[in-house]
Design a protein around this motif. Structure first.
Motif, PDB file in Angstrom:
ATOM      1  N   TRP A 101      -8.037  -3.828   6.886  1.00  0.00           N
ATOM      2  CA  TRP A 101      -7.126  -4.440   5.932  1.00  0.00           C
ATOM      3  C   TRP A 101      -7.881  -5.354   4.974  1.00  0.00           C
ATOM      4  CZ3 TRP A 101      -2.337  -2.536   5.963  1.00  0.00           C
ATOM      5  CH2 TRP A 101      -1.888  -1.936   7.144  1.00  0.00           C
ATOM      6  N   PRO A 102      -7.340  -5.552   3.770  1.00  0.00           N
ATOM      7  CA  PRO A 102      -7.976  -6.479   2.815  1.00  0.00           C
ATOM      8  C   PRO A 102      -8.072  -7.879   3.415  1.00  0.00           C
ATOM      9  CG  PRO A 102      -6.285  -5.154   1.739  1.00  0.00           C
ATOM     10  CD  PRO A 102      -6.149  -4.903   3.209  1.00  0.00           C
ATOM     11  N   VAL A 160      -7.988  -1.695   0.472  1.00  0.00           N
ATOM     12  CA  VAL A 160      -7.980  -1.321   1.880  1.00  0.00           C
ATOM     13  C   VAL A 160      -9.124  -0.333   2.107  1.00  0.00           C
ATOM     14  CG1 VAL A 160      -6.358   0.598   1.513  1.00  0.00           C
ATOM     15  CG2 VAL A 160      -6.569  -0.455   3.766  1.00  0.00           C
ATOM     16  N   THR A 161      -9.788  -0.445   3.256  1.00  0.00           N
ATOM     17  CA  THR A 161     -10.941   0.403   3.556  1.00  0.00           C
ATOM     18  C   THR A 161     -10.614   1.309   4.728  1.00  0.00           C
ATOM     19  OG1 THR A 161     -12.530  -1.231   2.749  1.00  0.00           O
ATOM     20  CG2 THR A 161     -13.365   0.449   4.243  1.00  0.00           C
ATOM     21  N   TRP A 182       0.739   4.424   1.338  1.00  0.00           N
ATOM     22  CA  TRP A 182      -0.066   5.114   2.333  1.00  0.00           C
ATOM     23  C   TRP A 182      -0.168   6.615   2.107  1.00  0.00           C
ATOM     24  CZ3 TRP A 182      -3.500   2.548   4.689  1.00  0.00           C
ATOM     25  CH2 TRP A 182      -3.296   1.193   4.996  1.00  0.00           C
ATOM     26  N   ALA A 209      -4.157  -0.173  -3.733  1.00  0.00           N
ATOM     27  CA  ALA A 209      -2.863   0.063  -3.090  1.00  0.00           C
ATOM     28  C   ALA A 209      -2.218   1.363  -3.543  1.00  0.00           C
ATOM     29  CB  ALA A 209      -1.925  -1.112  -3.368  1.00  0.00           C
ATOM     30  N   ILE A 265      -8.642   1.614  10.032  1.00  0.00           N
ATOM     31  CA  ILE A 265      -8.128   1.023   8.793  1.00  0.00           C
ATOM     32  C   ILE A 265      -8.538  -0.443   8.781  1.00  0.00           C
ATOM     33  CG2 ILE A 265      -6.093   0.407   7.460  1.00  0.00           C
ATOM     34  CD1 ILE A 265      -4.677   2.808   8.658  1.00  0.00           C
ATOM     35  N   GLN A 273       0.818  -1.201   0.000  1.00  0.00           N
ATOM     36  CA  GLN A 273       0.000   0.000   0.000  1.00  0.00           C
ATOM     37  C   GLN A 273       0.862   1.265   0.000  1.00  0.00           C
ATOM     38  OE1 GLN A 273      -0.925  -2.628   1.950  1.00  0.00           O
ATOM     39  NE2 GLN A 273      -2.817  -3.128   0.885  1.00  0.00           N
ATOM     40  N   THR A 299     -12.991   2.827   0.122  1.00  0.00           N
ATOM     41  CA  THR A 299     -12.198   1.662  -0.256  1.00  0.00           C
ATOM     42  C   THR A 299     -11.266   2.054  -1.395  1.00  0.00           C
ATOM     43  OG1 THR A 299     -14.001   0.190   0.370  1.00  0.00           O
ATOM     44  CG2 THR A 299     -12.291  -0.723  -1.040  1.00  0.00           C
TER      45      THR A 299
END
Length: 284
Positions: free
Chosen positions: A171-172, A179-180, A150, A201, A169, A148, A198
């Motif tokens: 995670w998938p 990522v949500t 960020w 990456a 956060i 990711q 959502t």
């Protein structure tokens, strides 16, 4: 965060590990939450707590029905004038009538949250099913990238919801999922917000859900937790509701304690006052 078995950790924004625990028994706040939410019994306890909420609703309604004929004798007292059975019963009815609404609020919102089929059935008429389904549709798949970016993710979130505060956060859960980020906008009551974003990456937005624009059924569902916990973020009613719910909790504990003590005292008194059966020879 929480892991398997109730373990988790507190981590500062700079990554410093503040505390770590392996089970709910190691932290008082996690133990109290698990006791309240799951009765320390996992999913089974959660279902039991939901049905206890239904029982509380029935107790409140029947209690108000029983109190109504005696309403002319209403007296608002913190404690009964005497700890006799009649005095405790009258005090129980009067305090119960005062606290009925906040207790009903806690019981109804708790039951609707925990017993999800019941909550869906109650709230479903508020919005068309197709509208709710479209809102809850699964986001499209992300790219195959795994690392990711960020800065790009956070920049995209800030650009999409500039007035929102990041809260969680997610995670998938599987390859190909994004990522949500869970955010709270100023108009939301929920302390952690229900607005979600959502992203892939590289920061590409896959789905954006603004909780303030959600279908009415979902907005009503999002309001259950803030009302139940008296944590209405950003609302002028937050402090008054917290005071009322605190008094209701203390009053409920008092009512339950007095009812139990009076019940057992009455049983003991009846047992001791039972007339002795004289022993003698039966003659015919």
């Amino acid at each position: 965060g929480f892991g398997k078995g109730g373990g988790g950790a507190y981590i500062a924004h700079d990554g410093t590990l503040l505390a770590r625990w392996q089970s709910v028994w190691e932290r008082p706040e996690t133990l109290l939450f698990d006791l309240h939410h799951h009765l320390l019994l996992g999913e089974t306890g959660e279902v039991i707590s939901g049905w206890l909420g239904i029982a509380a609703i029935l107790f409140c309604i029947t209690g108000l029905v029983l109190w109504w004929p005696t309403r002319r004798t209403f007296r608002l007292r913190a404690l009964p004038p005497r700890f006799t059975r009649p005095a405790v019963i009258l005090h129980h009815r009067d305090i119960g009538a005062v606290l009925a609404l906040p207790i009903l609020l806690a019981a109804i919102t708790g039951a609707l949250m925990v017993l999800k089929p019941l909550g869906q059935a109650v709230l479903a008429p508020l919005s068309p099913a197709a509208e709710v389904a479209a809102w809850q549709a699964k986001p499209p798949a992300a790219s195959s990238a795994t690392a990711q970016d960020w800065p790009a993710i956070l920049a995209a979130a800030r650009a999409r919801f500039p007035d929102a505060d990041p809260r969680m956060i997610i995670w998938p859960r599987a390859p190909g999922e994004g990522v949500t980020l869970r955010l709270r906008r100023p108009a939301e009551w929920h302390p952690n917000g229900r607005t979600t974003l959502t992203l892939a990456a590289d920061g590409t937005v896959l789905a954006a859900r603004d909780a303030t624009a959600a279908p009415l059924a979902l907005r009503a569902g999002n309001a259950l937790y803030p009302l139940h916990s008296a944590r209405m973020a950003g609302s002028a009613m937050a402090l008054p509701l917290r005071v009322v719910m605190t008094l209701a909790g203390l009053g409920l504990a008092l009512l339950g304690s007095l009812a139990v003590v009076t019940f057992w005292r009455s049983r003991t008194g009846n047992h001791r006052s039972a007339p002795a059966i004289p022993r003698g020879r039966v003659t015919g």
